[in-house]
Design a protein around this motif. Structure first.
Motif, PDB file in Angstrom:
ATOM      1  N   ASN A 175       3.057  -3.640   5.784  1.00 60.17           N
ATOM      2  CA  ASN A 175       3.714  -2.391   6.638  1.00 60.17           C
ATOM      3  C   ASN A 175       2.701  -1.355   5.863  1.00 60.17           C
ATOM      4  OD1 ASN A 175       6.006  -3.193   7.783  1.00 60.17           O
ATOM      5  ND2 ASN A 175       6.774  -3.699   5.891  1.00 60.17           N
ATOM      6  N   GLY A 176       1.476  -1.562   5.347  1.00 57.77           N
ATOM      7  CA  GLY A 176       0.595  -0.716   4.530  1.00 57.77           C
ATOM      8  C   GLY A 176       0.995  -0.225   3.149  1.00 57.77           C
ATOM      9  N   LEU A 177       1.925  -0.569   2.724  1.00 60.58           N
ATOM     10  CA  LEU A 177       2.472  -0.507   1.376  1.00 60.58           C
ATOM     11  C   LEU A 177       1.200  -1.029   0.344  1.00 60.58           C
ATOM     12  CD1 LEU A 177       4.775   0.612  -0.503  1.00 60.58           C
ATOM     13  CD2 LEU A 177       5.459  -1.868  -0.814  1.00 60.58           C
ATOM     14  N   VAL A 178       0.716  -0.429  -0.480  1.00 60.19           N
ATOM     15  CA  VAL A 178      -0.206  -0.750  -1.523  1.00 60.19           C
ATOM     16  C   VAL A 178       0.529  -1.541  -2.669  1.00 60.19           C
ATOM     17  CG1 VAL A 178      -1.668   0.119  -3.294  1.00 60.19           C
ATOM     18  CG2 VAL A 178      -1.552   1.351  -1.333  1.00 60.19           C
ATOM     19  N   GLY A 226       3.275  -0.066  -5.223  1.00 60.80           N
ATOM     20  CA  GLY A 226       4.576  -0.527  -4.586  1.00 60.80           C
ATOM     21  C   GLY A 226       5.147   0.942  -4.015  1.00 60.80           C
ATOM     22  N   LYS A 227       4.597   2.047  -4.496  1.00 63.29           N
ATOM     23  CA  LYS A 227       5.152   3.463  -3.999  1.00 63.29           C
ATOM     24  C   LYS A 227       4.348   4.175  -3.257  1.00 63.29           C
ATOM     25  CE  LYS A 227       7.754   3.839  -8.549  1.00 63.29           C
ATOM     26  NZ  LYS A 227       8.004   4.582  -9.849  1.00 63.29           N
ATOM     27  N   ILE A 228       3.041   3.699  -2.892  1.00 63.62           N
ATOM     28  CA  ILE A 228       2.242   4.489  -2.036  1.00 63.62           C
ATOM     29  C   ILE A 228       1.572   3.781  -1.034  1.00 63.62           C
ATOM     30  CG2 ILE A 228       1.612   6.133  -3.954  1.00 63.62           C
ATOM     31  CD1 ILE A 228      -0.838   4.289  -4.393  1.00 63.62           C
ATOM     32  N   TYR A 229       1.297   4.271  -0.074  1.00 67.37           N
ATOM     33  CA  TYR A 229       0.643   3.503   1.206  1.00 67.37           C
ATOM     34  C   TYR A 229      -1.078   3.725   1.347  1.00 67.37           C
ATOM     35  CZ  TYR A 229       5.341   2.211   3.023  1.00 67.37           C
ATOM     36  OH  TYR A 229       6.519   1.673   2.803  1.00 67.37           O
ATOM     37  N   GLY A 230      -1.481   3.044   2.250  1.00 66.29           N
ATOM     38  CA  GLY A 230      -2.772   2.991   2.494  1.00 66.29           C
ATOM     39  C   GLY A 230      -3.038   2.737   3.950  1.00 66.29           C
ATOM     40  N   CYS A 231      -4.105   3.823   4.438  1.00 64.38           N
ATOM     41  CA  CYS A 231      -4.179   3.729   5.886  1.00 64.38           C
ATOM     42  C   CYS A 231      -5.693   3.962   6.221  1.00 64.38           C
ATOM     43  CB  CYS A 231      -3.684   5.161   6.432  1.00 64.38           C
ATOM     44  SG  CYS A 231      -4.052   5.432   8.076  1.00 64.38           S
ATOM     45  N   VAL A 232      -6.304   2.825   6.672  1.00 65.46           N
ATOM     46  CA  VAL A 232      -7.958   2.733   7.112  1.00 65.46           C
ATOM     47  C   VAL A 232      -8.108   4.045   8.083  1.00 65.46           C
ATOM     48  CG1 VAL A 232      -9.612   1.541   7.950  1.00 65.46           C
ATOM     49  CG2 VAL A 232      -7.891   0.356   6.773  1.00 65.46           C
ATOM     50  N   ILE A 233      -9.022   4.835   7.415  1.00 66.67           N
ATOM     51  CA  ILE A 233      -9.444   5.986   8.341  1.00 66.67           C
ATOM     52  C   ILE A 233     -10.285   5.849   9.240  1.00 66.67           C
ATOM     53  CG2 ILE A 233      -8.956   7.555   6.213  1.00 66.67           C
ATOM     54  CD1 ILE A 233     -12.081   7.797   5.790  1.00 66.67           C
TER      55      ILE A 233
END
Length: 274
Positions: A175-178, A226-233
């Motif tokens: 889901n993109g969660l770090v 576990g509280k932040i997300y990542g998105c490939v730019i």
């Protein structure tokens, strides 16, 4: 919308060039790096920018003042440049943001700057944080949309690195969660590297400790796994902080500008950061 443009670094790896020019103002295709940042931020709807200052602060003060931008945050004497009219003409290509300047007599660290200017973010649902020593045409709107969909404390822009041992590396779930973040790991678990571009919610301030120099990558992000997300730019990105990368950026940016001017449809560019 608001953005922190972090520009207080010493630029030690670019010396002797940065002995007299702040790293955020080195020329790229004949224009200061700040020019490309202001253009990008304007394109994606950023109206207010806070720039932190330290190394060669007078150069930056004079530059933004001579643009004719609305500048707040410091009592300073503007040394009007004979190139002022030319600079203002160049920057009519886009709408200049309102600029607030924040001088750090002693460096606070990337997270320390955010914490010290918490009041500036009041009333915002989210805001951008970007390292000004990157050259990029990243799709910031996509990053904002991803953040708004997931609504985390912070969304970290990511890129696929050829040298993950030299970067801050994130591992994501489906889901993109770090689920893991390590600065310069000896045995990287992925190639997804921190691009130095974030969209943050105001609640990020609560996770930045007070009373010391605090860095986002080293001190804050690992504690937020576990509280932040990542998105490939999407887009081009290169850290111009070394002489080798600066030379590469000059060449690659000319190619991007040539393609854009010729009306050629841009394909997704490879992200560069070492």
């Amino acid at each position: 919308m608001k953005a922190f443009l972090l520009a207080a670094g010493l630029g030690t790896r670019l010396r002797p060039l940065t002995n007299n020019i702040p790293k955020c103002m080195v020329p790229i295709s004949g224009k200061p790096l700040f020019h490309w940042w202001f253009s990008l931020l304007s394109k994606h709807g950023i109206t207010d920018v806070l720039i932190n200052l330290h190394h060669l602060k007078e150069n930056i003060i004079d530059y933004v003042g001579n643009l004719g931008a609305k500048v707040e945050g410091l009592n300073f004497e503007l040394k009007t440049s004979p190139l002022r009219r030319r600079m203002q003409r160049i920057h009519k290509e886009y709408t200049l943001p309102n600029i607030a300047l924040f001088y750090e007599q002693e460096l606070l660290g990337s997270a320390g700057t955010i914490r010290a200017n918490a009041d500036w973010t009041q009333g915002e649902k989210e805001f951008l944080i970007a390292y000004a020593d990157n050259l990029t045409n990243a799709n910031l709107t996509k990053l904002f949309h991803f953040h708004q969909k997931c609504n985390p404390i912070l969304t970290m822009g990511l890129f696929h690195s050829d040298y993950p041992q030299a970067c801050g590396i994130a591992s994501l779930n489906e889901n993109g969660l770090v689920v893991d973040f390590v600065e310069k790991p000896q045995k990287p678990q992925s190639d997804l590297a921190n691009a130095g571009i974030y969209v943050a919610s105001p609640s990020l301030i609560d996770y930045i400790p007070e009373g010391k120099v605090v860095d986002l990558g080293h001190d804050v992000l690992p504690s937020l796994v576990g509280k932040i997300y990542g998105c490939v730019i999407d887009g081009y990105l290169r850290d111009i902080g070394t002489s080798e990368n600066y030379r590469k950026a000059q060449r690659e940016w000319r190619e991007i500008q040539t393609d854009t001017d010729a009306g050629i449809k841009m394909v997704k560019c490879q992200i560069h950061k070492t």
